[in-house]
Design an enzyme around this catalytic site. Structure first.
Site, PDB file in Angstrom:
ATOM      1  CB  CYS A 383      -1.000  -0.034   1.139  1.00 58.11           C
ATOM      2  SG  CYS A 383      -2.474   0.911   0.742  1.00 58.11           S
ATOM      3  CG  HIS A 509      -3.649  -3.671   3.003  1.00 54.87           C
ATOM      4  ND1 HIS A 509      -2.765  -3.187   3.934  1.00 54.87           N
ATOM      5  CD2 HIS A 509      -4.261  -2.591   2.475  1.00 54.87           C
ATOM      6  CE1 HIS A 509      -2.847  -1.862   3.967  1.00 54.87           C
ATOM      7  NE2 HIS A 509      -3.748  -1.470   3.093  1.00 54.87           N
ATOM      8  CD  GLU A 511      -1.257  -6.291   4.957  1.00 54.75           C
ATOM      9  OE1 GLU A 511      -0.924  -6.582   3.786  1.00 54.75           O
ATOM     10  OE2 GLU A 511      -1.451  -5.115   5.334  1.00 54.75           O
TER      11      GLU A 511
END
Ligand code: GLN
Length: 539
Positions: A383, A509, A511
């Site tokens: 990001c 993202h 994650e």
């Protein structure tokens, strides 16, 4: 399908006892016995969601596929269960009151006085039962944030009282407490637990199960004492001893038979023993790594590791997939300067530049990226980290010295990262970003293609600014290519360098999607690239 059963998890004595991990671990065991389970978090603060909270206040803001900005516990739920959560899985007091007040303005209460009981509690009840009523779940676990005794938690505990009364054996309550060890006395103390249960009883809730956090094993005597004072069965006093890793907790809870006690109380069959082969394999590899790599995490919130929770967990998953221990070195972006960058990053096998908002630490991030780009150190930009990679490339490779994001410098002539059209007139902060899952097409023959091995992917977003397509041709001509593009809006989602061993920036993202069962391929491949570099260093 029979209607869903409900489990309420409250906490007492102190905060930070790990209700989220206990809830996720119980859910994992029930899932591993063949039940479909979801977990919901009720947060007693007045914010509508944690999206506007500073990470120093509340750690990471987790984002669901449907674009909800939520508590970081939802990340644990997804990582343990490998099932996505949604807006319905996180509700705050702010949202409850907003709904009730909006209804009042619409005249929905027909002239009645609007009160905490029944209107607020009814709305909490509705939110709890929304998940059960979808028909998708056998069991809904609802974690009540905060600590019993807090003023803000009262309406939630009252709702638990009402629902337990209405649902009978289809609901149960688990109370998590602490049994402190007093070193001077050499003893574990049960009094705080007794008091905490008393506080709950005063509110009309008799817990069915007590999970007691402790540094040392609790004896049969302590279990009997707690059972006697708190009106629970001895087998419903569950020890939750400090664990080496959160991923041990499901097995610890299995040893304590938490899942069995729960199913018996809910009058549900035990079905089969929990199927945890993959989980145990993961744990085995986690504890016995063959390799070790050192990866720098460059960010501005590193004093509070919870701010990057999902990234840290993704590294654990990706490490296991590579049979490697990933040692994450937390590096403060504000402290990186051209004069010290080599000393700080030179010995690392990979560098991740973290997400973030605002100006603070931005030049440190850009300096770090220039260093890893020029020194062939594997890089993953997430990001804001990707946006910084774009700015760095524009400044130092293309030669636009004033290149920047309009978030930091609205007047720049080279706004390589800029507001999207649809965002320009937005002045409010809450819920106004590009949020949730968006599609992305992967360009053939790129690193991204070799990572995902698919042409179409979906990843979760949380940002306002975007790569400015006006400059895309200049970037591609100089060697930074767009390897992932949103098919609907044409926005650049992934950039990578052609002449670098592993340099990838993603606007989304990754994650948020990494789980124990499905480590995220971008993290897996990034760790592998770091591993390759660590081997190179040995040659
Ligand atoms: N501040 C940047 C934006 O809003 C990046 C956000 C992030 O890193 N999550 O676009």
């Amino acid at each position: 399908m029979a209607s869903a059963k409900y489990i309420f998890v409250t906490g007492g004595v102190t905060s930070s006892l790990g209700k989220g991990i206990i809830s996720a671990s119980l859910a994992k065991l029930l899932q591993a016995r063949g039940y479909s389970v979801t977990i919901q978090k009720l947060d007693p603060y007045i914010n509508i969601d944690p999206g506007t909270l500073n990470p120093y206040e509340h750690g990471e803001c987790f984002v669901t596929n449907d674009g909800a900005e939520t508590d970081l516990d939802l990340g644990h739920y997804e990582r343990f269960l490998n099932v996505p959560t949604s807006q319905a899985n996180n509700v705050t007091t702010g949202r409850i009151y907003q709904t009730v007040i909006n209804k009042e303005r619409e005249g929905a209460y027909l002239g009645k006085t609007v009160q905490i009981i029944p209107h607020i509690t009814d709305e909490i009840k509705r939110r709890i039962q929304i998940l059960g009523e979808t028909g998708a779940f056998d069991i809904v676990i609802t974690e009540i944030g905060g600590t019993v005794g807090d003023i803000e938690s009262l309406p939630y505990v009252e709702t638990v009282r009402q629902l337990k009364w209405e649902l009978g054996s289809a609901a149960l309550s688990i109370h998590l407490t602490l049994i402190p060890y007093l070193a001077a006395a050499g003893e574990l103390k049960t009094k705080p637990t007794q008091h905490s249960v008393k506080a709950l009883l005063e509110l009309g809730v008799q817990p069915d199960i007590l999970v007691t956090r402790t540094e040392k094993p609790i004896s049969g005597e302590i279990r009997r004492k707690i059972a006697l004072f708190c009106n629970v069965n001895v087998n419903a006093v569950i020890e939750s001893i400090d664990a080496e890793t959160i991923y041990d907790v499901p097995l610890l809870m299995y040893k304590e038979q938490l899942d069995k006690v729960v199913l018996n109380k809910l009058k549900l069959p035990l079905q089969h023993e929990p199927e945890l082969t993959q989980w145990k394999e993961f744990l085995g590899k986690l504890k016995n790594p063959v390799h070790e790599v050192r990866i720098g995490l460059v960010g501005k919130y590193i004093e509070l590791k919870d701010a990057y929770k999902s990234i840290a967990e993704s590294f654990i998953h990706a490490g296991v997939a590579n049979e490697a221990k990933v040692k994450v070195e937390w590096i403060h972006s504000e402290k990186i300067e051209p004069g010290n960058v080599a000393a700080k990053l030179g010995g690392l096998h990979g560098v991740l530049v973290a997400p973030g908002f605002g100006d603070r630490g931005i030049e440190g991030k850009i300096t770090a990226i220039q260093y890893v780009r020029e020194n062939n150190i594997p890089f993953l930009g997430v990001c804001l980290g990707m946006q910084c990679a774009v700015i760095e490339f524009a400044r130092n490779v293309i030669g636009w010295k004033d290149a920047h994001s309009t978030e930091m410098n609205p007047a720049t002539k080279h706004a390589v990262i800029d507001f999207m059209e649809g965002q320009k007139n937005i002045t409010k902060k809450g819920g106004t970003m590009r949020l949730g899952e968006y599609n992305c097409n992967i360009q053939k023959g790129t690193k991204a293609a070799s990572v995902y091995k698919k042409e179409k992917i979906g990843e979760r977003h949380r940002h306002r600014y975007e790569f400015n397509n006006k400059f895309l041709k200049d970037f591609e001509e100089s060697g930074m290519i767009a390897s992932g593009i949103n098919p609907e809006s044409n926005l650049v989602e992934i950039v990578e360098l052609k002449n670098h061993p592993w340099f990838v920036g993603v606007q989304f993202h990754p994650e948020y999607k990494s789980t124990v069962e499905n480590p995220h391929p971008l993290f897996v491949r990034f760790v592998r690239a770091a591993l390759d570099r660590s081997k190179l260093a040995l040659d």
